[in-house]
Design an enzyme around this catalytic site. Structure first.
Site, PDB file in Angstrom:
ATOM      1  CE  LYS A 169      25.269 -17.176 -13.578  1.00 49.84           C
ATOM      2  NZ  LYS A 169      26.504 -17.958 -13.864  1.00 49.84           N
TER       3      LYS A 169
HETATM    4  C1  E4P Z   1      27.167 -21.151 -12.733  1.00 48.37           C
HETATM    5  O1  E4P Z   1      26.192 -20.504 -13.037  1.00 48.37           O
HETATM    6  C2  E4P Z   1      28.134 -20.745 -11.702  1.00 48.37           C
HETATM    7  O2  E4P Z   1      28.656 -19.495 -12.007  1.00 48.37           O
HETATM    8  C3  E4P Z   1      29.213 -21.788 -11.543  1.00 48.37           C
HETATM    9  O3  E4P Z   1      28.611 -23.055 -11.446  1.00 48.37           O
HETATM   10  C4  E4P Z   1      30.144 -21.525 -10.372  1.00 48.37           C
HETATM   11  O4  E4P Z   1      31.001 -22.636 -10.161  1.00 48.37           O
HETATM   12  P1  E4P Z   1      32.304 -22.574  -9.249  1.00 48.37           P
HETATM   13  O5  E4P Z   1      31.898 -22.431  -7.815  1.00 48.37           O
HETATM   14  O6  E4P Z   1      32.991 -23.871  -9.505  1.00 48.37           O
HETATM   15  O7  E4P Z   1      33.103 -21.386  -9.693  1.00 48.37           O
END
Ligand code: E4P
Length: 287
Positions: free
Chosen positions: A113
Site C-alpha cells: 500500500k
Molecule cells: C483499508 O485498506 C483501509 O485502510 C481502511 O478501510 C480504512 O478504514 P477507516 O477509514 O475506517 O480507517
C-alpha cells in the site's frame, strides 16, 4: 461457503490474526486482508505491551508487523494481504519504494500500500515496473483513480488495486458510495488492469451496495462481515436500494485515462490527513 452469485472478492480489514481465523470460520472463505498502521496499533499484543508502558523500537514494531502479516498470509494463501508503507508528508518516493520492496519479500501474496499522493504514485509507478503488486490507498477522487490507472500502465490485472475510502467521505457529508460508482464507470473505458477495492466500509449498507455496484473487491471490518454472515450471506439483486440519507452526491466527471499520471489533479486534503493519522498512530508505538 462462497455464495454462488458472488463475483466480488471479499477481504477483512484488520490487524489481528485471531479475527482472520474467526471470519474464515464464519464465512467459510476469505479472499484476502488489508492492514494499515492504525489497525496494527490496535492489535491486542501491541495494546498489551503498551499497557505495560513498553514501547517498541522502529525495528521491533516492523518485526511485529512482519509476524502479524505472516500469520494472516498463511490463512489466505491463495488470496492477497495488503501491507502499508510508512509515509508522512516528508516521505519521498525512493524511501517508500525501498520499504515496499522489503515488505513485498515478507510474504508470497503481498500487495504494497502506497498513498495516492504525488510521491506515493511515483513510488508505485516504479514498483510495478519492478514486479511488485500495489494497493493505492487513501483515494478520495476520480482524478486520483485516473492517476493510479496511468501510473501503473503495463501492470497485469490483479497486480494493482485502488482503494477509495467511502466512510471518510461520508464523515464529511459526501456520498462516498458515488465515488465507487464513478470510478467503476470511468474504468470501463480502460484495459481493466486496476481493480477497485472499496475501503473505509462502516456499515452493512456500504458493503451490500458495493456488492450491487460490482466493486471488484471490498475490504470490511470484522463486525460488518460477522453481520453479513449472521444474515446468511445475502447477495443483493437489482432491486437493492441504498439509502444515501442526507449525503451530498459526488457527480461523475468525464476524465480521459490516456494522460500521464502527473497531469491529473492528485492533491486531496483527506489524503494528507490520512497520511498524518497513519504516521501518528505508527509513531505512537515507538519510544
Ligand atoms: C483499508 O485498506 C483501509 O485502510 C481502511 O478501510 C480504512 O478504514 P477507516 O477509514 O475506517 O480507517
Amino acid at each position: 461457503m462462497r455464495p454462488e452469485h458472488l463475483r466480488t472478492k471479499l477481504f477483512l480489514d484488520g490487524g489481528n490474526p485471531e479475527e482472520t481465523k474467526e471470519i474464515i470460520g464464519s464465512l467459510g472463505f476469505l479472499d484476502g486482508q488489508t492492514t494499515n498502521p492504525t489497525l496494527i496499533s490496535k492489535n491486542p499484543g501491541v495494546r498489551e505491551r503498551l499497557k505495560e508502558a513498553q514501547k517498541f523500537t522502529k525495528e521491533q514494531i516492523l518485526d511485529y508487523y512482519h509476524d502479524v502479516v505472516k500469520e494472516i498470509s498463511a490463512m489466505v494463501p491463495g488470496g492477497s494481504v495488503s501491507v502499508e508503507v510508512y509515509a508522512d508528508a516528508a516521505s519521498r518516493a525512493d524511501q517508500m519504494l525501498a520499504q515496499g520492496k522489503e515488505m513485498f519479500g515478507w510474504i508470497p501474496n503481498a500487495h504494497i500500500k502506497f498513498p495516492t499522493s504525488f510521491e506515493g504514485l511515483k513510488a508505485a509507478s516504479q514498483a510495478v515496473k519492478e514486479g511488485l503488486r500495489v494497493n493505492m490507498t487513501l483515494c478520495f477522487t476520480q482524478d486520483q483513480a485516473a492517476a493510479v490507472y496511468a501510473a501503473t500502465q503495463g501492470a497485469r490485472k490483479g497486480d494493482v488495486f485502488v482503494s477509495p475510502f467511502i466512510g471518510r467521505l461520508d464523515d464529511r457529508g459526501e456520498n462516498g458510495m458515488d465515488l465507487i460508482a464513478n470510478i467503476l464507470c470511468m474504468y470501463e473505458k480502460g484495459d481493466g488492469h486496476v481493480e477497485v477495492l472499496t475501503a473505509s466500509v462502516r456499515s452493512l449498507d456500504h458493503f451490500l451496495y458495493a456488492l450491487k455496484l460490482g466493486s471488484h473487491i471490498i475490504t470490511s471490518p470484522f463486525d460488518v462481515l460477522k453481520e453479513w454472515a449472521a444474515r446468511g450471506l445475502p447477495v443483493p439483486g437489482p432491486d437493492y436500494v441504498y439509502d444515501r440519507r442526507a449525503l451530498r452526491p459526488i457527480p461523475y466527471k468525464e476524465i480521459e485515462l490516456s494522460r500521464t499520471w502527473q497531469e491529473y489533479d492528485i492533491r486531496h486534503d483527506l489524503t494528507d490527513k490520512g497520511m498524518e493519522r497513519f504516521s501518528q498512530d505508527w509513531n505512537s508505538l515507538i519510544g
